[in-house]
Every structure is written in C-alpha cells, then in structure tokens.
Design an enzyme around this catalytic site. Structure first.
Site, PDB file in Angstrom:
ATOM      1  N   HIS A  50       1.148  -1.438   0.254  1.00 10.28           N
ATOM      2  CA  HIS A  50       0.260  -0.357  -0.255  1.00 10.28           C
ATOM      3  C   HIS A  50       1.252   1.222   0.035  1.00 10.28           C
ATOM      4  O   HIS A  50       0.733   2.179  -0.796  1.00 10.28           O
ATOM      5  CB  HIS A  50      -1.054   0.413   1.353  1.00 10.28           C
ATOM      6  N   GLN A  74     -18.204  -6.209  -0.594  1.00 13.42           N
ATOM      7  CA  GLN A  74     -17.512  -7.435  -1.485  1.00 13.42           C
ATOM      8  C   GLN A  74     -17.056  -8.328  -1.348  1.00 13.42           C
ATOM      9  O   GLN A  74     -16.322  -8.854  -1.811  1.00 13.42           O
ATOM     10  CB  GLN A  74     -16.163  -6.330  -2.525  1.00 13.42           C
ATOM     11  N   GLY A 161      -2.561  -2.077  -7.348  1.00 13.81           N
ATOM     12  CA  GLY A 161      -1.629  -2.492  -7.193  1.00 13.81           C
ATOM     13  C   GLY A 161      -1.714  -3.860  -7.896  1.00 13.81           C
ATOM     14  O   GLY A 161      -2.568  -4.124  -7.763  1.00 13.81           O
ATOM     15  N   LYS A 163      -0.928  -6.410  -7.919  1.00 11.55           N
ATOM     16  CA  LYS A 163      -1.522  -8.488  -6.744  1.00 11.55           C
ATOM     17  C   LYS A 163      -2.816  -8.135  -7.421  1.00 11.55           C
ATOM     18  O   LYS A 163      -3.031  -9.442  -7.665  1.00 11.55           O
ATOM     19  CB  LYS A 163      -1.108  -8.273  -5.925  1.00 11.55           C
ATOM     20  N   VAL A 190       4.560  -6.091  -4.537  1.00  9.99           N
ATOM     21  CA  VAL A 190       6.105  -5.805  -3.485  1.00  9.99           C
ATOM     22  C   VAL A 190       5.877  -6.844  -2.963  1.00  9.99           C
ATOM     23  O   VAL A 190       5.203  -7.379  -2.572  1.00  9.99           O
ATOM     24  CB  VAL A 190       4.923  -4.221  -2.330  1.00  9.99           C
ATOM     25  N   LEU A 198       3.239  -8.953  -0.421  1.00 12.01           N
ATOM     26  CA  LEU A 198       2.554  -8.790   0.430  1.00 12.01           C
ATOM     27  C   LEU A 198       1.089  -8.548   0.202  1.00 12.01           C
ATOM     28  O   LEU A 198       0.412  -8.054  -1.321  1.00 12.01           O
ATOM     29  CB  LEU A 198       3.489  -7.537   1.106  1.00 12.01           C
ATOM     30  N   SER A 199       0.250  -8.948   1.635  1.00  8.08           N
ATOM     31  CA  SER A 199      -1.118  -8.606   1.373  1.00  8.08           C
ATOM     32  C   SER A 199      -1.747  -8.544   3.227  1.00  8.08           C
ATOM     33  O   SER A 199      -0.573  -9.463   3.610  1.00  8.08           O
ATOM     34  CB  SER A 199      -1.785 -10.141   0.835  1.00  8.08           C
TER      35      SER A 199
HETATM   36  O1  PAF Z   1      -8.091  -3.996  -2.802  1.00  3.94           O
HETATM   37  C1  PAF Z   1      -8.472  -3.542  -2.035  1.00  3.94           C
HETATM   38  O2  PAF Z   1      -8.060  -3.133  -1.371  1.00  3.94           O
HETATM   39  C2  PAF Z   1     -10.308  -2.493  -2.519  1.00  3.94           C
HETATM   40  O3  PAF Z   1     -10.884  -4.296  -3.059  1.00  3.94           O
HETATM   41  C3  PAF Z   1     -11.106  -2.184  -2.808  1.00  3.94           C
HETATM   42  C4  PAF Z   1      -9.818  -1.199  -3.582  1.00  3.94           C
HETATM   43  C5  PAF Z   1      -9.848  -1.450  -1.534  1.00  3.94           C
HETATM   44  C6  PAF Z   1     -12.103  -1.836  -2.519  1.00  3.94           C
HETATM   45  O4  PAF Z   1     -12.896  -1.382  -1.204  1.00  3.94           O
END
Ligand code: PAF
Length: 300
Positions: A50, A74, A161, A163, A190, A198-199
């Site tokens: 990030h 989501q 990103g 990823k 990254v 990285l996650s």
């Molecule tokens: O990639 C993410 O962290 C999420 O899908 C996002 C783009 C912030 C939307 O909630």
C-alpha cells in the site's frame, strides 16, 4: 480536524477525516487552485505494498487521499469480513510517517452507503473467470465501492496494485463504462525478500505458514523461467498446480494462464502478446493470491 490550506503551501494537521463533508471541504481549496489529487483506496491493514502506492501517488500529485474502508459489499464470506484485520491508529501512523501531504479518509459504512447500493455492473466475461468465478458478487461490490469513493474523492489519478490483477482490469473497465475522467495507475507487486507477495491477509499466517507460503511465488518464478520455455500452456498449468500442491499446507484453488487484457484463458503461448498466470492458494484457511507475467510485449 480539517486540513488547513494557505497560499499554495500545505499545512496539514491531524489529517484524518471521517465524513464526506469534511473531506470535500478540505480538498475543495486544493482543487480550486488547480492542485492535483492522487487517490489510493484501501481496506486498511496497510503494508509496504500500500505504501508504495501512496509513494507513487505523491510523486505524481500535489496531495494523496488514502481511504481506509472495509467494504462489506465485496465480501461474500461473512467470516472473512469479520476476520479482516483493522487497526486505524497503526495505519495512520504509517501514512503520516511518509508525508504530511497524505489525507486519510476513514468513513463509516453508513457514510459510504446511506442507502443500500443495488447497482449491478455488467463486466461481460471479465468477472466470470478466476476470482469472479470463485467469489460471486465480489467484483460487483468492488465496483460499487470504488465508483462511490471515486465520486466522493474525485481524484485525478487512482493507484492500484498489480497483485489484484483481475481487480485492476475490472476497475479499468468500470472507469470506461462510467466514462470517468480518472487515470488508473497500476503499480508493481511488492514482495518480501522471500518472494511472498505482500498482502493484509499475510497477518493471519503463522510463522510456519509464512515460510510455506513462499513456495507460491517460488513456483510461479520456476513456471515462468523453466517450464514456460519448454512446455505448452496446459503442461505449464499442470506442473505449476502440482508443484504448489506438493507442499504440505498449500492447496491451489485455481491457476489460470490468461490474456492480460481480456483475462480469458489462452491455449498457446503465441495467442497473445500479454500473458499472465493468476493463482489463488489456500495456506491453511488463509486465501492468498499472486500472479506472474509470462509475456509482456504489449503491456500497458
Ligand atoms: O484492493 C482492495 O483493498 C479493495 O478491493 C478496494 C480496492 C480498496 C475496494 O474496497
């Protein structure tokens, strides 16, 4: 507390805002003066991936808005939503260490969705494969929140990103469909020194799992460097899946080799000038994603 703006200089104090009004009145003056706004949407639990997006945004814009919002629409798995790591204070500390030109927008669910968002986006085949196939409704939720946040922040450029490869394609398509004047900037994955992408989900891995999980990227690199030059697409897929599954504690959910623009599977290496392999692997109950570019002659 609001952001103070004086005569072309930035005076940002305690640059975190929670409401749309606060954000828009703070940004209004910047925008009136023709200053550019870069935007990094996140769900928090920030890591160096990030931060690289934020750094990219700061290099190309006068100010960077980072939203921290765990978007319920989501998540198709309630437990995943509940377990999603949240630590706003830590996230803000990390961001403010980078630059005082970062504004954090941390809205509540009711601020983002004053009423339920019932919009259905039609992405054609783009969301029928890979993540879209395994997480029905996920990309519709991503499109809902990102379009809503774009409408609130009104950035010049937004940073994502690579990823989340399919997400990037979906966002690009959404920007086209809604005819938005926002430039989407893709930033490279990254990785830790070990190769692990990285996650935020890595936080849920035990130390042992973190070591096992390095076999995902290691296998992807082997797939690109050793197998792709001598095997067909189909054979490369089988070898990659078999190898990852051979590690105790890893279970491939899917691995597909696709055209990098359309995301549809390719049958041969000559079929496209932009070919990417996308993988999702369960490490215990943590779902990790990664990808590898095999051919990038036509990459944007
Ligand atoms: O990639 C993410 O962290 C999420 O899908 C996002 C783009 C912030 C939307 O909630």
């Amino acid at each position: 507390m609001p952001i103070l703006y004086r005569g072309g200089l930035f005076f940002l104090i305690m640059n975190i805002v929670y409401t749309i009004n606060e954000l828009q009145s703070s940004l209004g003056r910047f925008k009136e003066d023709g200053k550019s706004v870069g935007y990094v949407p996140t769900m928090g639990a920030l890591h160096s991936g990030h931060l690289s997006l934020v750094q990219g945004a700061l290099m190309e814009n006068d100010i960077c808005v980072v939203s921290i919002f765990v978007n319920p629409t989501q998540f198709n798995n309630k437990e995943d939503l509940e377990k999603y790591p949240r630590d706003l204070e830590r996230d803000c500390d990390l961001l403010h260490k980078i630059s005082s030109k970062v504004v954090v927008f941390a809205p509540s669910v009711s601020e983002v969705y004053p009423s339920p968002d019932t919009r259905q986006f039609d992405f054609g085949q783009l969301d029928k494969v890979m993540e879209g196939k395994f997480r029905p409704g996920h990309f519709n939720g991503v499109a809902q929140v990102v379009s809503r946040l774009f409408d609130i922040v009104k950035p010049d450029k937004a940073y994502f990103g690579e990823k989340d490869f399919q997400q990037l394609a979906i966002i690009r398509q959404m920007v086209k469909m809604l005819n938005l004047d926002i430039q989407i900037v893709a930033m490279p994955i990254v990785r830790q020194e070990s190769g692990l992408a990285l996650s935020s989900r890595n936080e849920r891995l035990t130390d042992g799992q973190k070591i096992i999980a390095t076999n995902i990227s290691r296998t992807l690199f082997q797939s690109r460097d050793e197998w792709m030059p001598q095997f067909s697409v189909k054979e490369t897929i089988c070898k990659t899946i078999d190898k990852v599954n051979s590690f105790d504690g890893l279970q491939v959910e899917y691995f597909e080799i696709v055209d990098g623009d359309t995301l549809q599977p390719v049958a041969s290496w000559g079929e496209s000038e932009y070919i990417v392999g996308c993988i999702t692997v369960f490490c215990g109950d943590v779902r990790l994603i990664d990808n590898i570019v095999y051919i990038a002659e036509n990459q944007k």
